[in-house]
Design a protein around this motif. Structure first.
Motif, PDB file in Angstrom:
ATOM      1  N   VAL A   1       0.842  -1.191   0.000  1.00  0.00           N
ATOM      2  CA  VAL A   1       0.000   0.000   0.000  1.00  0.00           C
ATOM      3  C   VAL A   1       0.885   1.251   0.000  1.00  0.00           C
ATOM      4  CG1 VAL A   1      -1.637   1.329   1.390  1.00  0.00           C
ATOM      5  CG2 VAL A   1      -1.936  -1.146   1.099  1.00  0.00           C
ATOM      6  N   LYS A   2       1.883   1.240   0.877  1.00  0.00           N
ATOM      7  CA  LYS A   2       2.782   2.392   0.984  1.00  0.00           C
ATOM      8  C   LYS A   2       3.498   2.648  -0.343  1.00  0.00           C
ATOM      9  CE  LYS A   2       6.736   3.819   3.832  1.00  0.00           C
ATOM     10  NZ  LYS A   2       7.728   3.642   2.764  1.00  0.00           N
ATOM     11  N   GLU A   3       3.956   1.553  -0.974  1.00  0.00           N
ATOM     12  CA  GLU A   3       4.677   1.729  -2.240  1.00  0.00           C
ATOM     13  C   GLU A   3       3.759   2.264  -3.334  1.00  0.00           C
ATOM     14  OE1 GLU A   3       8.179  -1.690  -1.916  1.00  0.00           O
ATOM     15  OE2 GLU A   3       6.159  -2.273  -2.525  1.00  0.00           O
ATOM     16  N   ASN A   4       2.497   1.793  -3.336  1.00  0.00           N
ATOM     17  CA  ASN A   4       1.547   2.310  -4.309  1.00  0.00           C
ATOM     18  C   ASN A   4       1.365   3.813  -4.140  1.00  0.00           C
ATOM     19  OD1 ASN A   4      -0.073   0.578  -6.301  1.00  0.00           O
ATOM     20  ND2 ASN A   4       0.132  -0.789  -4.535  1.00  0.00           N
ATOM     21  N   LEU A   5       1.267   4.245  -2.891  1.00  0.00           N
ATOM     22  CA  LEU A   5       1.106   5.677  -2.636  1.00  0.00           C
ATOM     23  C   LEU A   5       2.361   6.440  -3.050  1.00  0.00           C
ATOM     24  CD1 LEU A   5      -0.710   5.722   0.835  1.00  0.00           C
ATOM     25  CD2 LEU A   5      -1.678   6.268  -1.414  1.00  0.00           C
ATOM     26  N   ASP A   6       3.523   5.948  -2.621  1.00  0.00           N
ATOM     27  CA  ASP A   6       4.785   6.629  -2.940  1.00  0.00           C
ATOM     28  C   ASP A   6       4.986   6.774  -4.448  1.00  0.00           C
ATOM     29  OD1 ASP A   6       5.368   6.933  -0.320  1.00  0.00           O
ATOM     30  OD2 ASP A   6       6.705   5.210  -0.172  1.00  0.00           O
ATOM     31  N   LEU A   7       4.527   5.753  -5.174  1.00  0.00           N
ATOM     32  CA  LEU A   7       4.702   5.766  -6.620  1.00  0.00           C
ATOM     33  C   LEU A   7       4.139   7.045  -7.239  1.00  0.00           C
ATOM     34  CD1 LEU A   7       5.695   3.898  -8.926  1.00  0.00           C
ATOM     35  CD2 LEU A   7       3.330   3.164  -9.192  1.00  0.00           C
ATOM     36  N   GLY A   8       2.983   7.473  -6.725  1.00  0.00           N
ATOM     37  CA  GLY A   8       2.335   8.648  -7.297  1.00  0.00           C
ATOM     38  C   GLY A   8       3.136   9.927  -7.103  1.00  0.00           C
ATOM     39  N   ALA A   9       4.044   9.938  -6.132  1.00  0.00           N
ATOM     40  CA  ALA A   9       4.787  11.169  -5.826  1.00  0.00           C
ATOM     41  C   ALA A   9       6.264  11.063  -6.195  1.00  0.00           C
ATOM     42  CB  ALA A   9       4.642  11.505  -4.345  1.00  0.00           C
ATOM     43  N   LEU A  10       6.635   9.979  -6.905  1.00  0.00           N
ATOM     44  CA  LEU A  10       8.055   9.798  -7.228  1.00  0.00           C
ATOM     45  C   LEU A  10       8.634  10.990  -7.978  1.00  0.00           C
ATOM     46  CD1 LEU A  10       8.643   6.094  -8.342  1.00  0.00           C
ATOM     47  CD2 LEU A  10       9.371   7.242  -6.272  1.00  0.00           C
TER      48      LEU A  10
ATOM     49  N   GLY B   1      -4.096   3.679   6.101  1.00  0.00           N
ATOM     50  CA  GLY B   1      -3.053   3.881   7.101  1.00  0.00           C
ATOM     51  C   GLY B   1      -2.812   2.629   7.928  1.00  0.00           C
ATOM     52  N   GLU B   2      -3.892   1.850   8.169  1.00  0.00           N
ATOM     53  CA  GLU B   2      -3.728   0.629   8.961  1.00  0.00           C
ATOM     54  C   GLU B   2      -3.047  -0.483   8.174  1.00  0.00           C
ATOM     55  OE1 GLU B   2      -7.756  -0.283   9.899  1.00  0.00           O
ATOM     56  OE2 GLU B   2      -8.068   1.694  10.822  1.00  0.00           O
ATOM     57  N   ARG B   3      -3.036  -0.339   6.870  1.00  0.00           N
ATOM     58  CA  ARG B   3      -2.548  -1.455   6.036  1.00  0.00           C
ATOM     59  C   ARG B   3      -1.344  -1.068   5.188  1.00  0.00           C
ATOM     60  NH1 ARG B   3      -7.542  -2.071   7.329  1.00  0.00           N
ATOM     61  NH2 ARG B   3      -8.676  -4.056   7.168  1.00  0.00           N
ATOM     62  N   LEU B   4      -0.573  -0.092   5.620  1.00  0.00           N
ATOM     63  CA  LEU B   4       0.513   0.441   4.780  1.00  0.00           C
ATOM     64  C   LEU B   4       1.489  -0.622   4.275  1.00  0.00           C
ATOM     65  CD1 LEU B   4       1.497   3.864   6.396  1.00  0.00           C
ATOM     66  CD2 LEU B   4       0.408   3.432   4.191  1.00  0.00           C
ATOM     67  N   GLU B   5       1.793  -1.613   5.105  1.00  0.00           N
ATOM     68  CA  GLU B   5       2.821  -2.585   4.719  1.00  0.00           C
ATOM     69  C   GLU B   5       2.258  -3.792   3.980  1.00  0.00           C
ATOM     70  OE1 GLU B   5       5.895  -1.796   4.887  1.00  0.00           O
ATOM     71  OE2 GLU B   5       5.508   0.030   6.052  1.00  0.00           O
TER      72      GLU B   5
ATOM     73  N   GLY C   1      -6.089   7.503  -3.770  1.00  0.00           N
ATOM     74  CA  GLY C   1      -4.987   8.036  -2.968  1.00  0.00           C
ATOM     75  C   GLY C   1      -3.719   8.179  -3.793  1.00  0.00           C
ATOM     76  N   ARG C   2      -3.423   7.157  -4.585  1.00  0.00           N
ATOM     77  CA  ARG C   2      -2.229   7.210  -5.434  1.00  0.00           C
ATOM     78  C   ARG C   2      -2.317   8.402  -6.382  1.00  0.00           C
ATOM     79  NH1 ARG C   2      -2.323   7.043 -10.600  1.00  0.00           N
ATOM     80  NH2 ARG C   2      -3.354   5.035 -10.857  1.00  0.00           N
ATOM     81  N   ALA C   3      -3.502   8.619  -6.961  1.00  0.00           N
ATOM     82  CA  ALA C   3      -3.674   9.753  -7.878  1.00  0.00           C
ATOM     83  C   ALA C   3      -3.489  11.076  -7.136  1.00  0.00           C
ATOM     84  CB  ALA C   3      -5.042   9.688  -8.536  1.00  0.00           C
ATOM     85  N   LEU C   4      -4.001  11.147  -5.901  1.00  0.00           N
ATOM     86  CA  LEU C   4      -3.876  12.399  -5.137  1.00  0.00           C
ATOM     87  C   LEU C   4      -2.422  12.698  -4.776  1.00  0.00           C
ATOM     88  CD1 LEU C   4      -6.945  12.138  -2.725  1.00  0.00           C
ATOM     89  CD2 LEU C   4      -6.732  13.459  -4.838  1.00  0.00           C
ATOM     90  N   MET C   5      -1.614  11.634  -4.641  1.00  0.00           N
ATOM     91  CA  MET C   5      -0.201  11.829  -4.315  1.00  0.00           C
ATOM     92  C   MET C   5       0.516  12.650  -5.388  1.00  0.00           C
ATOM     93  SD  MET C   5       0.779  10.575  -1.421  1.00  0.00           S
ATOM     94  CE  MET C   5       2.550  10.323  -1.510  1.00  0.00           C
ATOM     95  N   SER C   6      -0.036  12.664  -6.597  1.00  0.00           N
ATOM     96  CA  SER C   6       0.585  13.430  -7.671  1.00  0.00           C
ATOM     97  C   SER C   6       0.144  14.896  -7.637  1.00  0.00           C
ATOM     98  CB  SER C   6       0.238  12.820  -9.029  1.00  0.00           C
ATOM     99  OG  SER C   6       0.604  11.464  -9.066  1.00  0.00           O
ATOM    100  N   LYS C   7      -0.515  15.301  -6.578  1.00  0.00           N
ATOM    101  CA  LYS C   7      -0.972  16.686  -6.399  1.00  0.00           C
ATOM    102  C   LYS C   7      -1.762  17.177  -7.603  1.00  0.00           C
ATOM    103  CE  LYS C   7       1.615  20.419  -6.077  1.00  0.00           C
ATOM    104  NZ  LYS C   7       2.700  21.336  -5.701  1.00  0.00           N
ATOM    105  N   PRO C   8      -2.872  16.503  -7.923  1.00  0.00           N
ATOM    106  CA  PRO C   8      -3.594  16.868  -9.145  1.00  0.00           C
ATOM    107  C   PRO C   8      -4.450  18.123  -8.969  1.00  0.00           C
ATOM    108  CG  PRO C   8      -4.754  15.120  -8.018  1.00  0.00           C
ATOM    109  CD  PRO C   8      -3.521  15.401  -7.203  1.00  0.00           C
ATOM    110  N   GLU C   9      -4.710  18.770 -10.108  1.00  0.00           N
ATOM    111  CA  GLU C   9      -5.737  19.810 -10.151  1.00  0.00           C
ATOM    112  C   GLU C   9      -6.959  19.263 -10.870  1.00  0.00           C
ATOM    113  OE1 GLU C   9      -3.567  22.706 -12.298  1.00  0.00           O
ATOM    114  OE2 GLU C   9      -2.304  23.253 -10.598  1.00  0.00           O
TER     115      GLU C   9
END
Lengths: 302, 336, 237
Positions: free
Chosen positions: C95-104, C127-131, C148-156
């Protein structure tokens, strides 16, 4: 008893070299879904370049990293000018499934011809940088020499670095993500084409390391149609398949298993059955453990 | 009814065509010199081996990077049968086919469960591993190999009928027989089944085709034909030995199949002729431009590999199929 | 004026015309529902706008950015995030890696860490399942992760393709509510493609109705809900 220990030691050393080659094959497979049969040629070319570096710097241990860099550049170039074109052109029609395999074979031939143009057909020697005479315990000579020990350490260090790179860095995350789901990765902003080229480059470096380490460990000579490099490719592939073709850890374990099995066949059965044992082991693994020992989902049919 | 009639007349036409081709070859073999006759025999052997690969890859969708190994099995089977069991020469060809086909069926049983890259790697491992077995069993003659003497032509053919010509005749006869057989098999139920599996194995399975059995059958048949090529090759060279069947033989055959157009038997001659002609072309080119020894000896390999890459990139289905596609497109266009 | 402007957009799939002369606009901060039957061209619209598919003719702009001249990986950097059909998460990653991917690609790591905190606050289940690996999540959690992954890219501009697909009604309601809240709180402009036309129109500001690649209606969401023709054809009553 000593025979048993020696056989194990030989198996682990050669297994660690197979593991490097397996890593190279897995890296390209994961990022492009192509088994790169040109990997043997790329490793051979890098080793020839390494031979030149040895002549310039008079040190195997300086030439090794330089050969890996050269191998990485060659691989990146191949991906940029050739594989991208291939993926675009030959991805349809009845032979789409076999076209990449055939193309990498063609590439292998071109690289071999290129090598003979530049270096000729005679054998070139890469001398062992340190002693390849086994350590002795009492009256027994062990099958582990300073050279073999160095090879083992170098291979394990490389595997460690690659594993860290893949599991702990952003680059590694981009590499894994692009391999599993290129479209989602692109949507997340990953430049998948560039990452793929990087995957090829890493594979080129791993293959170069395998070639550079195998040569002094084996016959000590290089030739354009070296059987040794064909074997390296085949054993690397078998090791990668034993490990499930998707996982770096699997490739390492596969390499060690294969190295040990072959060493035991060589010592206790017969030298001329070593090669066919590789084939039999491959078939047994493919049928009994279709996902390899590490097993990724749907690997076999992908 | 008309359709049935058409198929029937087609098959008769084809039979007559092959007979005519045989007569042309016969007349030709009397006109050219020894070297050409030998090369003609080489082409014939390649045609047999390449068509076995086209059957496997183009029609049943399985790849083999190790067909050289099956050719080797055929060659060895023929030699062993002749030396150890004193089987008459003409019968050894059939034995080569049977032994190779049997081995192919075994291999096919494993292959049917593998897809593209796995099968490619497995067959490659076979091609690398198999020749060294000759060193394990004395009956196979080790590095030296075994002699295989197909004997002199019958005296009734005349004084100036050379061994080369005799060998060419046998190889050409085998080639014509195989091509005729393949043409008919590919047009039969089996041919259609293989094509259905190649284009969509799930759909084929859902329509009740036993995929596994069908793939094994293709592999066995292909191996048998490759074995015949092996026996013919043994006859031409006079011996069988591990070094006569290197990995490069397997790669050459695959190259020939790709150049011929993997999906159709029609171009098989192109592939075989190119394989035999390339060393000579390379020689001529190198002499013309005064290349060094390393250029001369590597030009053939480079040309073959470059052709392979270009074919995959530009005409992935082969020149013959490409022309057919262009023609049919034009045909469609003219209807509009 | 910040907005998404699409005019005369035509897209072909080989011989098939998927989008035919499509024109409409969405003002900044609006949530627009795109509804229509299967094969109406909704997914093609999103894939074209995010740079996955090339257009035949026409134009599409997000503010000053020409959406038809960029690749997907570049458009993300211009504020366009696309959550593709069928829970677009990478199953093999955590889960964490999926989120991080969006902000690489984001340079400012402090900001991306803040975005991640915000996303975890919005979807505490993640948050409970990050790993955990993403393929151990439930369907709803996966959809949250994809958003969430899409939001990590700070979209408009956020392009959502059928977030309700295959989810239980209760979960669908949660997801829709989250989309509505995020639109308002983050000032997003959202293009929401949905089969669940009623659910989508209820949270949307405006709606566009597609049929066989053409826009057949474009109005405020309440007006579409009230429109007898739309009701009969797409809302089922």
């Amino acid at each position: 008893m000593y025979e048993l220990i020696n056989t194990t030691l030989i198996g682990i050393t050669s297994g660690s070299i197979y593991a490097l080659m397996a890593i190279a094959i897995v890296l390209v497979w994961r990022s492009t879904r192509i088994v790169n049969f040109a990997q043997a040629g790329m490793a051979l070319l890098s080793t020839y370049l390494g031979y030149e570096f040895i002549r310039i710097f008079h040190s195997f241990w300086i030439a090794l990293p330089l050969a890996m860099v050269a191998g990485a550049l060659v691989a990146a170039l191949i991906d940029l000018v050739f594989m991208r074109l291939l993926v675009k052109h030959a991805s349809q029609g009845p032979i789409a499934a076999v076209a990449p395999i055939i193309a990498t074979l063609g590439l292998l031939g071109v690289i071999r011809a290129f090598i003979s143009f530049f270096w000729g057909n005679q054998d070139l020697a890469i001398d062992s940088p340190i002693s390849n005479v086994g350590y002795t315990v009492g009256t027994h000579t062990l099958a582990i020499s300073p050279l073999k020990l160095a090879i083992l350490i170098a291979s394990l260090a490389l595997m460690g670095v690659l594993t860290l790179l893949f599991q702990r860095t952003n680059l590694g995350l981009a590499l894994r993500a692009s391999a599993f789901a290129p479209e989602i990765s692109r949507l997340a902003g990953v430049r998948v084409d560039g990452v793929r080229t990087l995957g090829w480059a890493l594979a080129g470096a791993a293959g170069a390391a395998a070639g550079m380490l195998q040569t002094p460990n084996g016959t000590g000579t290089l030739s354009p149609d070296s059987i040794e490099f064909s074997l390296l490719l085949v054993f690397g592939f078998i090791a990668a398949v034993i490990g499930g073709l998707e996982s770096l850890l699997g490739a390492v374990l596969g390499g060690l298993i294969l190295g040990l099995v072959l060493a035991f066949v060589l010592t206790y059965i017969s030298g001329s059955l070593v090669f066919i044992t590789g084939f039999v082991l491959l078939i047994v693994v493919l049928i009994a453990l279709p996902r390899g020992i590490i097993g990724a989902k749907g690997a076999r049919r992908a | 009814m008309r359709a049935v009639h058409k198929i029937k007349s087609n098959s008769t036409t084809r039979f007559i065509f092959f007979i005519a081709l045989g007569i042309v070859l016969f007349l030709l073999s009397n006109r050219v010199d020894e070297l050409r006759v030998y090369q003609g025999a080489e082409i014939a052997v390649y045609v047999i081996a390449i068509s076995s690969l086209i059957l496997l890859t183009g029609y049943s969708g399985q790849i083999s990077l190790g067909h050289g190994a099956l050719v080797a099995i055929g060659g060895y089977a023929a030699a062993v049968a002749n030396i150890n069991f004193h089987v008459p020469i003409w019968l050894t060809f059939f034995i080569a086919v049977l032994v190779s086909a049997l081995f192919g069926a075994l291999l096919g049983a494993a292959a049917a469960r593998l897809s593209g890259p796995y099968l490619a790697g497995a067959t490659l491992a076979l091609a690398v591993g198999l020749p060294s077995i000759a060193n394990q069993f004395t009956v196979l003659g080790g590095e030296q190999g075994l002699t295989f003497d197909a004997g002199m032509p019958p005296a009734s053919l005349g004084e100036d009928f050379t061994v080369y010509k005799w060998n060419f005749w046998i190889a050409a006869l085998a080639t014509l027989a195989i091509l005729w057989l393949l043409q008919n098999i590919l047009r039969s139920r089996y041919g259609r089944t293989w094509r259905a599996i190649r284009s969509n194995d799930v759909a084929a399975e859902l329509s009740g085709i036993a995929i596994g059995r069908s793939k094994v059958l293709a592999f066995a048949l292909s191996a048998g034909i490759a074995g015949l090529a092996g026996a013919c090759l043994a006859m031409l060279v006079g011996t069988v030995s591990p070094s006569a069947f290197p990995i490069s033989l397997s790669f050459s055959l695959l190259t020939g199949a790709v150049l011929a157009g993997v999906t159709t038997l029609g171009g098989v001659m192109i592939g075989a002729v190119v394989l035999v002609a390339i060393p000579e072309i390379a020689d001529a080119v190198a002499n013309r431009f005064g290349g060094s020894e390393s250029v001369t000896s590597n030009l053939p390999g480079l040309l073959v590999s470059a052709l392979l890459i270009l074919t995959v990139l530009l005409v992935p289905n082969g020149p013959v199929e490409q022309m057919r596609t262009i023609r049919s497109r034009k045909g469609v266009a003219s209807h509009h | 004026m910040m907005s998404l402007r699409i005019s005369n957009l035509t897209v072909d799939h080989g011989a098939i015309r998927a989008l035919d002369d499509v024109s409409f606009e969405i003002a900044r901060g609006q949530l627009c529902a795109v509804i229509g039957a299967n094969g109406a061209g909704k997914t093609t619209l999103l894939r074209t706008l995010s740079g996955l598919k090339s257009a035949t003719s026409g134009s599409a702009h997000w503010n000053e950015t020409n959406l038809l001249h960029g690749k997907a990986e570049q458009l993300v950097r211009h504020g366009v995030s696309h959550v593709s059909e069928g829970k677009s998460v990478i199953a093999e990653l955590s889960v964490k890696e999926n989120l991080d991917l969006g902000a690489l690609w984001r340079r400012n790591k402090k900001e991306s860490a803040e975005t991640k905190t915000f996303i975890i606050e919005t979807f505490p289940r993640l948050g409970e399942r990050l790993e955990q690996r993403a393929d151990t999540l439930s369907g709803g959690e996966r959809q949250m992760l994809a958003i969430g992954r899409a939001l990590m890219s700070k979209p408009e501009l956020l392009l959502l393709d059928e977030p309700s697909l295959g989810l239980a009604p209760l979960v669908v309601a949660q997801i829709f509510q989250a989309i509505r809240d995020l639109t308002t709180s983050m000032g997003l402009t959202v293009l929401l493609v949905e089969q669940n036309a009623m659910g989508a129109l209820k949270i949307a500001d405006t709606g566009v109705v597609f049929n066989l690649g053409k826009v057949v209606a474009n109005d405020f969401a309440p007006a579409l809900i009230a429109d007898p023709a739309v009701r009969a054809a797409y809302l089922g009553y």
